[in-house]
Design a protein around this motif. Structure first.
Motif, PDB file in Angstrom:
ATOM      1  N   TYR A   3       4.646   8.922  13.496  1.00  0.00           N
ATOM      2  CA  TYR A   3       4.622  10.144  11.975  1.00  0.00           C
ATOM      3  C   TYR A   3       3.603  10.337  12.131  1.00  0.00           C
ATOM      4  N   PHE A   4       2.283   8.997  12.478  1.00  0.00           N
ATOM      5  CA  PHE A   4       1.107   9.170  11.945  1.00  0.00           C
ATOM      6  C   PHE A   4      -0.392   9.825  13.338  1.00  0.00           C
ATOM      7  N   LEU A   5      -1.402   9.764  12.413  1.00  0.00           N
ATOM      8  CA  LEU A   5      -2.463   9.594  12.828  1.00  0.00           C
ATOM      9  C   LEU A   5      -3.532   9.542  11.883  1.00  0.00           C
TER      10      LEU A   5
ATOM     11  N   ILE B 243       0.485  -0.893   0.016  1.00  0.00           N
ATOM     12  CA  ILE B 243      -0.135   0.275  -0.066  1.00  0.00           C
ATOM     13  C   ILE B 243       1.106   1.208   0.380  1.00  0.00           C
ATOM     14  N   PHE B 244       1.827   1.446   0.279  1.00  0.00           N
ATOM     15  CA  PHE B 244       3.286   2.732   0.822  1.00  0.00           C
ATOM     16  C   PHE B 244       4.032   2.789  -0.568  1.00  0.00           C
ATOM     17  N   ALA B 245       3.748   1.670  -1.464  1.00  0.00           N
ATOM     18  CA  ALA B 245       4.364   1.665  -2.676  1.00  0.00           C
ATOM     19  C   ALA B 245       3.307   2.107  -3.883  1.00  0.00           C
TER      20      ALA B 245
ATOM     21  N   HIS C  22       3.174   2.778  18.521  1.00  0.00           N
ATOM     22  CA  HIS C  22       1.914   2.752  17.458  1.00  0.00           C
ATOM     23  C   HIS C  22       1.504   2.668  16.019  1.00  0.00           C
ATOM     24  N   ASN C  23       2.027   2.361  15.244  1.00  0.00           N
ATOM     25  CA  ASN C  23       2.238   2.611  13.522  1.00  0.00           C
ATOM     26  C   ASN C  23       0.982   2.149  13.038  1.00  0.00           C
ATOM     27  N   PRO C  24      -0.119   1.989  12.767  1.00  0.00           N
ATOM     28  CA  PRO C  24      -0.666   3.707  12.381  1.00  0.00           C
ATOM     29  C   PRO C  24      -1.646   4.346  13.772  1.00  0.00           C
TER      30      PRO C  24
ATOM     31  N   VAL D  37      10.280   1.660  17.050  1.00  0.00           N
ATOM     32  CA  VAL D  37      11.011   2.463  16.208  1.00  0.00           C
ATOM     33  C   VAL D  37      11.012   3.875  16.041  1.00  0.00           C
ATOM     34  N   TYR D  38       9.651   4.316  16.555  1.00  0.00           N
ATOM     35  CA  TYR D  38       9.290   5.345  17.060  1.00  0.00           C
ATOM     36  C   TYR D  38       9.308   5.891  18.425  1.00  0.00           C
ATOM     37  N   GLU D  39      10.367   5.114  19.062  1.00  0.00           N
ATOM     38  CA  GLU D  39      10.463   5.245  20.283  1.00  0.00           C
ATOM     39  C   GLU D  39      11.189   6.628  20.855  1.00  0.00           C
TER      40      GLU D  39
ATOM     41  N   ALA E 101      -8.893   6.488   7.480  1.00  0.00           N
ATOM     42  CA  ALA E 101      -7.661   7.229   6.955  1.00  0.00           C
ATOM     43  C   ALA E 101      -5.968   7.266   7.859  1.00  0.00           C
ATOM     44  N   ARG E 102      -5.178   7.203   7.220  1.00  0.00           N
ATOM     45  CA  ARG E 102      -4.073   7.218   8.050  1.00  0.00           C
ATOM     46  C   ARG E 102      -2.837   8.301   7.359  1.00  0.00           C
ATOM     47  N   PHE E 103      -2.888   9.412   8.122  1.00  0.00           N
ATOM     48  CA  PHE E 103      -2.396  10.951   7.556  1.00  0.00           C
ATOM     49  C   PHE E 103      -0.683  10.998   8.537  1.00  0.00           C
TER      50      PHE E 103
ATOM     51  N   LEU F 283       1.344  12.779   2.373  1.00  0.00           N
ATOM     52  CA  LEU F 283       0.705  12.444   3.871  1.00  0.00           C
ATOM     53  C   LEU F 283       0.808  10.777   3.866  1.00  0.00           C
ATOM     54  N   SER F 284       1.120   9.839   2.484  1.00  0.00           N
ATOM     55  CA  SER F 284       0.579   8.547   3.007  1.00  0.00           C
ATOM     56  C   SER F 284       2.247   7.593   3.372  1.00  0.00           C
ATOM     57  N   GLN F 285       2.738   7.541   2.510  1.00  0.00           N
ATOM     58  CA  GLN F 285       4.419   6.895   2.688  1.00  0.00           C
ATOM     59  C   GLN F 285       4.701   7.079   3.950  1.00  0.00           C
ATOM     60  N   GLY F 286       5.432   7.375   5.433  1.00  0.00           N
ATOM     61  CA  GLY F 286       5.926   7.465   6.248  1.00  0.00           C
ATOM     62  C   GLY F 286       7.229   7.933   6.125  1.00  0.00           C
ATOM     63  N   PHE F 287       7.360   8.775   5.410  1.00  0.00           N
ATOM     64  CA  PHE F 287       8.984   9.763   5.545  1.00  0.00           C
ATOM     65  C   PHE F 287       9.532  10.553   5.773  1.00  0.00           C
TER      66      PHE F 287
ATOM     67  N   GLY G 201      16.069   4.933  11.006  1.00  0.00           N
ATOM     68  CA  GLY G 201      15.419   6.224  10.033  1.00  0.00           C
ATOM     69  C   GLY G 201      14.069   6.838  10.462  1.00  0.00           C
ATOM     70  N   LYS G 202      13.539   6.562  12.301  1.00  0.00           N
ATOM     71  CA  LYS G 202      12.584   7.679  12.307  1.00  0.00           C
ATOM     72  C   LYS G 202      13.349   8.094  12.743  1.00  0.00           C
ATOM     73  N   THR G 203      14.065   7.894  13.468  1.00  0.00           N
ATOM     74  CA  THR G 203      14.436   8.997  15.015  1.00  0.00           C
ATOM     75  C   THR G 203      16.064  10.567  14.489  1.00  0.00           C
TER      76      THR G 203
ATOM     77  N   PHE H 204      -2.363  -3.160  12.341  1.00  0.00           N
ATOM     78  CA  PHE H 204      -0.387  -3.606  11.553  1.00  0.00           C
ATOM     79  C   PHE H 204      -0.145  -2.904  11.347  1.00  0.00           C
ATOM     80  N   PHE H 205       1.044  -3.115  11.157  1.00  0.00           N
ATOM     81  CA  PHE H 205       2.444  -2.400  10.013  1.00  0.00           C
ATOM     82  C   PHE H 205       1.868  -3.706   9.567  1.00  0.00           C
ATOM     83  N   ASP H 206       1.944  -3.777   8.056  1.00  0.00           N
ATOM     84  CA  ASP H 206       1.955  -5.373   7.219  1.00  0.00           C
ATOM     85  C   ASP H 206       3.296  -6.476   7.084  1.00  0.00           C
ATOM     86  N   PHE H 207       3.596  -6.093   7.544  1.00  0.00           N
ATOM     87  CA  PHE H 207       5.132  -6.823   7.391  1.00  0.00           C
ATOM     88  C   PHE H 207       5.079  -7.970   8.419  1.00  0.00           C
ATOM     89  N   TYR H 208       4.511  -7.466   9.089  1.00  0.00           N
ATOM     90  CA  TYR H 208       4.399  -8.096  10.738  1.00  0.00           C
ATOM     91  C   TYR H 208       3.690  -9.932  10.116  1.00  0.00           C
TER      92      TYR H 208
END
Ligand code: GLN
Length: 398
Positions: free
Chosen positions: A325-327, A15-17, A177-179, A208-210, A371-373, A31-35, A240-242, A120-124
């Protein structure tokens, strides 16, 4: 006919790609993929450039280059956690994403179960499929009264207990927690820890968002620091996030020897090692963090507030985000049939891209109204998104 293996076929494309491509196609504010849309700290870049010029061009050590393992250990201890051994307890991975896959593939046998909180973050879940393990889901329910000062997504204890069976091998925690932007409380983590110990389950925690928490009353807590938990926890985090270096793909897994052995069993055959010069750059950033994370917190908390106000003005219900990064917001008042229809309209016609979160739920209908922003952007970018969101109206009026 699709040549994709049965294992991956249910998941379709990332979904991110997909949303970043759609955003680029329409020139939307992404404001989709978190970077972040700005650069990481000079210490990291200088460290990596220096490493390239110094000839660090070959494979690094499988578990991470020594200066990085040392810097990760110091950073872990700097945050008040008990001392760890850089070589015995730390495995450097190609981003936390690889750490997730390495932990799950290295630990779970076919038929084992993995408890996952949703959304959940899809990778799990894709990693569970790679391991032929079965995910069991525990829903984080949106707060009933989103305007209450303490409103947060939360789970029912009975639903967590019901998800744990004799086949449970691991529980995945993701805090912050993402998202949803939720920070798991000490009480919630204590309950998870108690159940993990009762059922002899391992906890795999993605932190990662510690460093990106915005409410002093809701500090980040590593579940590995709770009594009896070090022995049964794999803590994942990343650079990456920090440090706004998501594309460097440098992450790590921290765990006692038997669990590190499981992570390494998979890591050595997934990527073997992360990019050597970037590991040296990561070490430099961790050694000299300065005020980088504190500055990010100030920027992102203000962005979150601006975006929250703009979405509320547009008629969405915004759930408070305390971190990341998200709401998450509920768009149902605007009259769109589902999250995909809403996010596609928003991207193509309003010029702001967001993620449709139904892919983060076992039952996609649970994400239909949401929706996630991402607000991990320059202030100017958020201002532009806010401006564009003022054109958002109910579907019947468009
Ligand atoms: N973690 C990022 C997000 O949630 C995306 C990671 C990726 O693109 N795979 O937006």
């Amino acid at each position: 006919m699709s040549l994709v293996s049965h294992r991956f076929r249910p998941f379709g494309g990332s979904i991110f790609a997909e949303m970043t491509a759609l955003s680029n196609k329409h020139g939307a504010v992404n404001l989709s993929q978190g970077f972040p849309d700005f650069d990481g700290p000079a210490a990291a870049k200088d460290g990596a450039i220096h490493a390239i010029n110094a000839g660090h061009a070959q494979y690094g050590r499988m578990i991470g280059v020594p200066p990085l393992n040392q810097a990760i250990a110091v950073a872990w201890e700097r945050d008040g956690r008990p001392a760890i051994d850089p070589d015995a307890h730390i495995t450097v991975t190609s981003g936390c994403s690889e750490g997730i896959v390495a932990a799950i593939l290295g630990l779970l046998n076919p038929g084992d179960e993995l408890v996952v909180f949703e959304p959940f973050f899809d990778f799990y879940v894709t990693a569970a499929a790679m391991a032929a393990a079965t995910p069991r889901f525990v829903t984080l329910h949106p707060p009933r009264n989103p305007a209450a000062p303490d409103a947060a997504f939360s789970f029912d204890e009975s639903e967590l207990r019901a998800a744990i069976t004799p086949r449970t091998r691991a529980i995945v925690v993701n805090t912050p927690h993402n998202p949803t932007g939720k920070v798991f409380t000490r009480d919630e983590l204590t309950l998870i820890a108690t159940l993990a110990q009762q059922h002899n389950a391992i906890v795999i925690t993605d932190e990662v968002y510690e460093h990106l928490t915005y409410e002093p009353r809701l500090p980040h807590i590593s579940i590995a620091t709770l009594p009896g938990m070090w022995e049964r926890t794999i803590t994942l985090s990343s650079l990456g996030k920090t440090f706004s270096l998501t594309g460097w793909k440098v992450g790590w897994a921290i765990a006692p020897e038997p669990l590190s052995a499981a992570v390494r069993a998979a890591h050595q055959f997934l990527t073997f090692c992360a990019a050597t010069p970037l590991q040296h750059g990561a070490a430099a950033a961790l050694r000299n963090p300065g005020s980088y994370a504190a500055d990010l917190r100030t920027l992102f908390a203000a962005n979150r507030d601006l975006l929250t106000d703009a979405l509320r003005r547009a008629g969405l219900t915004v759930f408070p985000s305390h971190a990341t990064y998200f709401l998450m917001a509920d768009h149902s008042a605007l009259g769109f049939p589902d999250d995909r229809a809403f996010c596609t309209h928003l991207t193509a016609n309003i010029g702001v891209a967001a993620i449709p979160p139904s892919v983060f739920y076992a039952d996609p209908t649970h994400g239909r109204a949401l929706a996630r922003f991402a607000f991990c952007k320059k202030r100017d970018t958020i201002d532009q998104a806010v401006q564009r969101l003022s054109n958002l109206t109910r579907r019947s009026a468009t």
